[in-house]
Design an enzyme around this catalytic site. Structure first.
Site, PDB file in Angstrom:
ATOM      1  N   ALA A  77     -22.982   3.304   1.384  1.00  0.00           N
ATOM      2  CA  ALA A  77     -23.325   3.566  -0.022  1.00  0.00           C
ATOM      3  C   ALA A  77     -23.753   5.018  -0.253  1.00  0.00           C
ATOM      4  O   ALA A  77     -23.553   5.559  -1.354  1.00  0.00           O
ATOM      5  CB  ALA A  77     -24.423   2.615  -0.479  1.00  0.00           C
ATOM      6  N   GLU A  98     -14.261  11.255   7.960  1.00  0.00           N
ATOM      7  CA  GLU A  98     -14.863  10.193   7.140  1.00  0.00           C
ATOM      8  C   GLU A  98     -14.082   8.891   7.313  1.00  0.00           C
ATOM      9  O   GLU A  98     -12.854   8.909   7.334  1.00  0.00           O
ATOM     10  CB  GLU A  98     -14.807  10.648   5.678  1.00  0.00           C
ATOM     11  CG  GLU A  98     -15.377   9.667   4.681  1.00  0.00           C
ATOM     12  CD  GLU A  98     -15.173  10.145   3.229  1.00  0.00           C
ATOM     13  OE1 GLU A  98     -14.281  10.997   2.977  1.00  0.00           O
ATOM     14  OE2 GLU A  98     -15.893   9.649   2.356  1.00  0.00           O
ATOM     15  N   ARG A 107     -11.582   0.426  -5.607  1.00  0.00           N
ATOM     16  CA  ARG A 107     -12.771  -0.347  -5.974  1.00  0.00           C
ATOM     17  C   ARG A 107     -13.441   0.211  -7.240  1.00  0.00           C
ATOM     18  O   ARG A 107     -12.794   0.865  -8.036  1.00  0.00           O
ATOM     19  CB  ARG A 107     -13.707  -0.423  -4.753  1.00  0.00           C
ATOM     20  CG  ARG A 107     -13.053  -1.194  -3.588  1.00  0.00           C
ATOM     21  CD  ARG A 107     -13.963  -1.360  -2.403  1.00  0.00           C
ATOM     22  NE  ARG A 107     -15.126  -2.189  -2.739  1.00  0.00           N
ATOM     23  CZ  ARG A 107     -16.194  -2.322  -1.944  1.00  0.00           C
ATOM     24  NH1 ARG A 107     -16.233  -1.698  -0.777  1.00  0.00           N
ATOM     25  NH2 ARG A 107     -17.197  -3.086  -2.315  1.00  0.00           N
ATOM     26  N   ARG A 111     -17.616   4.170  -6.882  1.00  0.00           N
ATOM     27  CA  ARG A 111     -17.252   4.467  -5.488  1.00  0.00           C
ATOM     28  C   ARG A 111     -16.180   5.561  -5.401  1.00  0.00           C
ATOM     29  O   ARG A 111     -15.687   5.867  -4.312  1.00  0.00           O
ATOM     30  CB  ARG A 111     -16.738   3.202  -4.786  1.00  0.00           C
ATOM     31  CG  ARG A 111     -17.785   2.121  -4.631  1.00  0.00           C
ATOM     32  CD  ARG A 111     -17.285   0.961  -3.783  1.00  0.00           C
ATOM     33  NE  ARG A 111     -17.986  -0.256  -4.126  1.00  0.00           N
ATOM     34  CZ  ARG A 111     -19.155  -0.654  -3.581  1.00  0.00           C
ATOM     35  NH1 ARG A 111     -19.715   0.071  -2.638  1.00  0.00           N
ATOM     36  NH2 ARG A 111     -19.736  -1.765  -3.966  1.00  0.00           N
TER      37      ARG A 111
HETATM   38  C1  DQA Z   1     -18.016   1.466   2.693  1.00  0.00           C
HETATM   39  C2  DQA Z   1     -17.680   1.562   1.204  1.00  0.00           C
HETATM   40  C3  DQA Z   1     -18.924   1.901   0.404  1.00  0.00           C
HETATM   41  O1  DQA Z   1     -18.592   2.013  -0.973  1.00  0.00           O
HETATM   42  C4  DQA Z   1     -19.963   0.805   0.568  1.00  0.00           C
HETATM   43  O2  DQA Z   1     -21.136   1.135  -0.139  1.00  0.00           O
HETATM   44  C5  DQA Z   1     -20.236   0.493   1.980  1.00  0.00           C
HETATM   45  C6  DQA Z   1     -19.146   0.481   2.950  1.00  0.00           C
HETATM   46  C7  DQA Z   1     -16.799   1.011   3.529  1.00  0.00           C
HETATM   47  O3  DQA Z   1     -16.855   1.158   4.747  1.00  0.00           O
HETATM   48  O4  DQA Z   1     -15.823   0.483   2.979  1.00  0.00           O
HETATM   49  O5  DQA Z   1     -21.353   0.145   2.338  1.00  0.00           O
HETATM   50  O6  DQA Z   1     -18.386   2.754   3.158  1.00  0.00           O
END
Ligand code: DQA
Length: 148
Positions: A77, A98, A107, A111
Site C-alpha cells: 500500500a 518494483e 485496479r 492504485r
Molecule cells: C500490491 C498492490 C497494492 O496496491 C496493495 O496495497 C498491496 C499489494 C501487490 O503486490 O499487488 O498490498 O503491492
C-alpha cells in the site's frame, strides 16, 4: 553479490489475505521462491525483509547503502502514498526493481500512482510470485551489464 527483497504492509498475510487477488500461497513460500531465484542467478545472498511500518522500510533501504548491490521492492500500500520510500530509494541510488503480485494497472484509481516506481529501473505486476523471480533475474542481468 547481494540482493535485498523488501515487502511492505500486509504481505506477511499472504495465503489468508484476499486469496482471489493475491493467491493462496503463504509468505514463507514467497521467501523460499526469492531465495531459490537468487541462488539460481548466482547471488551470494538474498535477504528477504518484510515490515508493516513505513519508517522501518526507509531504515532498511538506508542500511542497504554500501552493503547491497540491488533491491527488489513491493512496497504494497505504501507504493501509492510514500514519498519517503521514494526518497530513500533515490538517496541510496541502488538499482531497484518494483514488483506487485496483482495487476495494479487494472485496479482502483488510487492504485494508479506508484511513488517508489519512479526510482525503479523496471516494474513487474500481475504475475504473482513469478514476478519476484523475474525481478531477481532482471536485477542480476542489470548488475552484470552495469559492472561490465
Ligand atoms: C500490491 C498492490 C497494492 O496496491 C496493495 O496495497 C498491496 C499489494 C501487490 O503486490 O499487488 O498490498 O503491492
Amino acid at each position: 553479490m547481494k540482493a535485498l527483497v523488501i515487502n511492505g504492509p500486509n504481505l506477511n498475510m499472504l495465503g489468508i489475505r484476499e486469496p482471489g487477488i493475491y493467491g493462496s500461497d503463504n509468505y514463507d513460500r514467497l521467501v523460499q521462491i526469492c531465495q531459490e531465484a537468487g541462488a539460481a542467478q548466482g547471488f551470494d545472498e538474498v535477504e528477504v525483509f518484510q515490515s508493516n511500518h513505513e519508517g522501518s522500510i526507509v531504515d532498511k533501504i538506508q542500511e542497504a547503502y554500501g552493503k547491497v548491490d540491488g533491491i527488489v521492492i513491493n512496497p504494497a500500500a505504501y507504493t501509492h502514498t510514500s514519498v519517503a520510500i521514494l526518497d530513500a530509494l533515490k538517496a541510496v541510488a541502488l538499482p531497484a526493481v518494483e514488483v506487485h503480485l496483482s495487476d495494479v494497472s487494472a485496479r482502483e484509481p488510487f492504485r494508479q500512482i506508484s511513488y517508489a516506481g519512479m526510482a525503479c529501473v523496471k516494474t513487474y505486476m500481475g504475475l504473482g510470485f513469478e514476478g519476484y523471480r523475474q525481478a531477481i533475474l532482471y536485477l542480476k542481468q542489470y548488475l552484470e551489464e552495469a559492472n561490465a
